[in-house]
Design an enzyme around this catalytic site. Structure first.
Site, PDB file in Angstrom:
ATOM      1  N   CYS A  54      12.610 -19.527  -3.791  1.00  0.00           N
ATOM      2  CA  CYS A  54      12.455 -20.946  -3.487  1.00  0.00           C
ATOM      3  C   CYS A  54      11.514 -21.596  -4.507  1.00  0.00           C
ATOM      4  O   CYS A  54      10.381 -21.141  -4.679  1.00  0.00           O
ATOM      5  CB  CYS A  54      11.886 -21.120  -2.079  1.00  0.00           C
ATOM      6  SG  CYS A  54      11.455 -22.831  -1.690  1.00  0.00           S
ATOM      7  N   ASP A  61      14.410 -16.549  -0.737  1.00  0.00           N
ATOM      8  CA  ASP A  61      15.398 -17.121   0.165  1.00  0.00           C
ATOM      9  C   ASP A  61      16.500 -16.089   0.309  1.00  0.00           C
ATOM     10  O   ASP A  61      16.910 -15.470  -0.671  1.00  0.00           O
ATOM     11  CB  ASP A  61      15.997 -18.412  -0.411  1.00  0.00           C
ATOM     12  CG  ASP A  61      15.118 -19.620  -0.173  1.00  0.00           C
ATOM     13  OD1 ASP A  61      14.484 -19.686   0.897  1.00  0.00           O
ATOM     14  OD2 ASP A  61      15.078 -20.499  -1.045  1.00  0.00           O
TER      15      ASP A  61
END
Length: 146
Positions: A54, A61
């Site tokens: 991210c 993520d």
């Protein structure tokens, strides 16, 4: 200085730079000839261990990536697809951009008749994100094909 659509305000004051495309070092997608061109089949892949980073938090993520495509002249080779998807692990990228990068690379590699890609990202901060993108090959009208 005025804001534009491409330069939205960063109200959190965070460094949100994504990895530039030329620095992503993504594994190349290999292909092999499809021996039955003109015979339309659908091929589905599901990759439940996709990760990227991210750009806001620098945390990983996680997502399940799903691809359904109809080959044209070439098919995607599975080992290269696995290595390609795994090569996102060190890439800082937004969900929306990741799916578009995968779509661009997939189309460039095998020139499919069609492809649908979905990124089903795990819940983060009480929000689940699903991103879908697709491509349909333009087929010239019958009169232009001769």
């Amino acid at each position: 200085m005025s804001q534009t659509l491409l330069d939205p305000p960063n109200l959190q004051g965070l460094d949100i730079r994504s990895t530039p495309r030329e620095e992503m070092n993504l594994y190349p997608l290999d292909t092999f000839p499809y021996e039955f061109p003109g015979s339309e089949i659908k091929i589905n892949f599901e990759m439940p261990e996709y990760t990227c980073i991210c750009p806001f938090s620098d945390f990983p993520d996680f997502a399940t990536i799903r691809i359904e495509y109809v080959p044209n002249q070439r098919c995607i080779e599975l080992k290269s697809l696995k290595l390609y998807i795994n090569s996102f692990r060190e890439v800082k990228i937004f969900h929306e951009h990741a799916i578009n990068v995968i779509l661009e690379d997939f189309v460039k590699a095998c020139d499919p008749l069609s492809v649908d890609i979905e990124g089903d990202f795990n819940v983060r901060g009480n929000i689940r994100t699903t991103v879908r993108a697709n491509y349909r090959k333009s087929v010239p009208p019958a009169s232009a094909r001769g």
